[in-house]
Design a protein around this motif. Sequence first.
Motif, short mmCIF file in Angstrom:
data_model
loop_
_atom_site.label_atom_id
_atom_site.label_comp_id
_atom_site.label_asym_id
_atom_site.label_seq_id
_atom_site.Cartn_x
_atom_site.Cartn_y
_atom_site.Cartn_z
N ASP A 1 0.83 -1.20 0.00
CA ASP A 1 0.00 0.00 0.00
C ASP A 1 0.86 1.26 0.00
O ASP A 1 0.47 2.28 -0.59
CB ASP A 1 -0.95 0.00 1.21
N ASP B 1 -8.34 -8.37 -3.50
CA ASP B 1 -8.91 -8.71 -2.19
C ASP B 1 -8.70 -7.59 -1.17
O ASP B 1 -9.61 -7.23 -0.42
CB ASP B 1 -8.35 -10.04 -1.67
N ARG B 2 -7.50 -7.02 -1.12
CA ARG B 2 -7.21 -5.96 -0.15
C ARG B 2 -7.70 -4.63 -0.69
O ARG B 2 -7.31 -4.21 -1.78
CB ARG B 2 -5.69 -5.92 0.08
N ILE B 3 -8.54 -3.96 0.06
CA ILE B 3 -9.12 -2.69 -0.40
C ILE B 3 -8.19 -1.54 -0.02
O ILE B 3 -7.83 -1.37 1.15
CB ILE B 3 -10.52 -2.48 0.21
N TYR B 4 -7.79 -0.77 -1.02
CA TYR B 4 -6.95 0.39 -0.77
C TYR B 4 -7.73 1.42 0.06
O TYR B 4 -8.96 1.49 -0.03
CB TYR B 4 -6.53 1.01 -2.11
N HIS B 5 -7.00 2.22 0.84
CA HIS B 5 -7.68 3.23 1.67
C HIS B 5 -8.12 4.42 0.81
O HIS B 5 -7.39 5.39 0.64
CB HIS B 5 -6.76 3.71 2.79
N THR C 1 -9.91 4.37 9.68
CA THR C 1 -8.62 3.90 9.17
C THR C 1 -7.44 4.58 9.88
O THR C 1 -6.33 4.06 9.82
CB THR C 1 -8.49 4.19 7.66
N ASP D 1 -13.01 -5.61 5.28
CA ASP D 1 -12.07 -5.38 4.18
C ASP D 1 -11.69 -3.91 4.06
O ASP D 1 -10.57 -3.57 3.70
CB ASP D 1 -12.67 -5.87 2.86
N ARG E 1 -9.85 -3.19 7.90
CA ARG E 1 -8.83 -4.14 8.40
C ARG E 1 -8.63 -4.00 9.91
O ARG E 1 -7.50 -3.92 10.41
CB ARG E 1 -7.50 -3.92 7.67
#
Lengths: 518, 518
Positions: A279, A305-309, B311, B337, B340
Amino acid sequence: MKRKLVSIILLLIPVLVFSQSPKKSVEKWGVYEVTLKGPSTGNPFVGLELSAVFTNGKETFEPDGFYDGNGIFKIRFMPDKEGTWTYVTHSNNDKLNGIKGSFFCTPPSDNDHGPVKVSDTYNFSYADGTRFIPFGTTIYEWCFSPDSIRKETIATMKHSPFNKARMLVLPPFNKRYLKGPYKLDIFPFEGTPPKNWNYARFNPAFFQRIENGIKQLNEIGVQADVILLNPYDGGWGFENVDLATDKRLIKYCVARFAAYRNVWWSLSNENSFIESLTDKDWDQLFKLVQRKDPYHHLRSIHNGDRIYHYTEPWVTHVSLQNYNASKEPGVVPLLRDIYRKPIILDEINYEGNINSRWGQLTGQQMTHRFWTTYVGGGYATHGESYKTSRWISNGGGLIGTSPARIAFLKKIVDAAPALNPIDQAYILNLAGEPGNYYLKYFGKQAPKQWKFELPHKNLKDGMRFKVEIIDTWNMTITQVNKIFEVKKLDNYYFIDKENRSVKLPGKPYMALRITRIE
Amino acid sequence: MKRKLVSIILLLIPVLVFSQSPKKSVEKWGVYEVTLKGPSTGNPFVGLELSAVFTNGKETFEPDGFYDGNGIFKIRFMPDKEGTWTYVTHSNNDKLNGIKGSFFCTPPSDNDHGPVKVSDTYNFSYADGTRFIPFGTTIYEWCFSPDSIRKETIATMKHSPFNKARMLVLPPFNKRYLKGPYKLDIFPFEGTPPKNWNYARFNPAFFQRIENGIKQLNEIGVQADVILLNPYDGGWGFENVDLATDKRLIKYCVARFAAYRNVWWSLSNENSFIESLTDKDWDQLFKLVQRKDPYHHLRSIHNGDRIYHYTEPWVTHVSLQNYNASKEPGVVPLLRDIYRKPIILDEINYEGNINSRWGQLTGQQMTHRFWTTYVGGGYATHGESYKTSRWISNGGGLIGTSPARIAFLKKIVDAAPALNPIDQAYILNLAGEPGNYYLKYFGKQAPKQWKFELPHKNLKDGMRFKVEIIDTWNMTITQVNKIFEVKKLDNYYFIDKENRSVKLPGKPYMALRITRIE
């Protein structure tokens, strides 16, 4: 009137400043291109710096130039004000440094509304203020299809509801996806396939192909959602480059494409599947685009799968892959509240019948997901993946049943005020403008009636409404033969003063349009 | 074995360092309190600095002290290692500066597992590694109910499934909420009600009342989710203080309460309804708590309309108010997701029958929201607001029908591995541990059968499973009289090798527990 006055003033100023009239002209938000002869020896792709400062006396932009092969260097600029612009080049190469020039910027043509920006937190508009309501589709590798298929793609797009196209810069070309009949005949780097590449030298013809695609989409009013990186190696080794190559590629793309007003930047497709990039790397790449693009085109990233902020300040809108968000009501309103940015569901599965379950939606399911998204206050992106139609990969023609329904929805949405969710903490699938306009979608429910009841905001006793019953699948709009007049029920709701209901056919996928009568 | 060795070493060290044995002892994660005599003139709440550095030779903590009235100052410390600790005070007041002492930290008692921390990204555990699975409830102002009601509250909690209680520091005391029979008899500031307060002087008796509440909850193993600020002025003027007062109040609370191991910090209830505080102010307040709390207790904030950016690195878990997230499947997995972090839905409406629609859930609706949340991989918080039971405000007794069902769910969840969503992009309401344990919740659907089909992860042909049918409302678990053996169907799913289904009663709110047989 005001705008005309400004134009006249802008027309007068250059006459005073420049003794000779500029040689060239370009329309507002068009592409002005400076072409220069420079060195062709060595590697002009690496280490040679080139930019130009463009100014109209008030505003200043400094786009990077790029090497286009054969000793030709170009600097592209998109003026956002009419009148005279001057420029001077900057380079660490003497031959390319200090070159001056000017040109005149004319009013935009009829179909030129400028680049698209975020407006009112959750929505979009063109630079000239015209609303832009995204109805996206997906044609990942259409630029690498044969010429005839590219032409067919543009013809299909033109007669479709779609005004935004997601497209990849780096082609996996059917190695990972649907197997297609075409062979990739052009590559981003110098070298020979499958994997003998000089990552330090780009192939200008490859990027010309992409910018031709961007131009063709622009001509028919379609936004090009340009996906800079992707995890689909495709057997070519384009995924496994290092971060420095990624950065050089991104800089090159920004230098070449940013002057096209219909460009949106998508940092990546399914970014988290590129395992070498963290990230923090993506943060860097985002900031690189932000720094290099003088026009601040829209920027987002599409997750694996991993959601960016998406809350990061350099992200202009959400470009989410999450299927549930379009299947279930209430999710898009929550995403709006979480991100406070426009929500685009840029992958909601595709209509089709391929073996992969991401490409097995019926037209009805796709249509349902579109309705759920728009009535949630978001935007969705279509794709088609039938065994006999590789639209999402190659473009060409569309054979699915959802595009016609999406066109039907688009007509309704285009005619509506901004679809903001109404009373979303308690009521699902209701959007519009409280007091004036309500769009209610019943989704998979199949009610036989709907008690006329609206949340209280902006309502007063005696206000009158007409109601239309929308069959989202059969594309009919039937006006109810009654006028409903509201009265206050309690602190939360207004109901029809005669406590009447709207009769419904007991089928799924129905909607109501409720409009105030003056 | 390793831990025992460490303990022995820790027991040996102090003998070498200190010639005399420490005078006092406290158990690990208990509260050691240093009491000092200091000035009572002037305003000891403002400008007087006091802290103590505690060390066991390896680790160092520096909690702030606080003024407890009548010339008494206290510094509280929660040791997290057994053995001898020494301390020395620091103050800008000579009388309170440089005071030294030591004490001995004994092993924790049976019910002392230490403070709760985040574990495995989405879950919680105590400091000693024991799992903590939050089942929250809401008793906002229970500390200000009469003594008999406070006792009843603790007795009710003790026999309830709830192990986390949300409680306010500043009482609105029924001014905004449910009107109660009790009168507020104690206030946070010096002065006289309704609004004649000296915000620069706290009333220690008020905070003693709250810390007694925290202690009582700790004794029965309940986490105190301490809500530092709130927007419910309640007629007392506690909302409209300035940021400096908010900061002083928060520092005072942290100094007083942080040594209690069961404390969680909630910066605010419905924070965005405090209109004077921006998100940047909240960032500051978060960082203040982070800096001042030496033990890094869990930190979050509960939103009104505007959702805080969970976040941010100083937020340990999500404490969300969004009703749809617990009504519809698929939302909690998405929230996991996005953030996190552990997802706690800290307000999902309340079971009750008051006039406000946030307090009108049936027991069945509350139970459904709990199941949806836990099978989504999150945690929910209960509340009860019957006209005849002001539990959420005052505590006392519970009369609702959901607590028994929540206890039933808790038994199932406590016996299960961590409930992580399985194949959540395509399958709704399935959680557990792929290959070993599956909990499937059908929610409002009322299927008559379920085709035995599980996502492929960790499955192999021939694995055998037992199936139990759970009636979440009637609290029954019925084992299916068959063993299911799986075979691969395709790239996505395994099915029963005889392609069998599980018969279901065609009622809503059913679930399945599918467990691998060795």
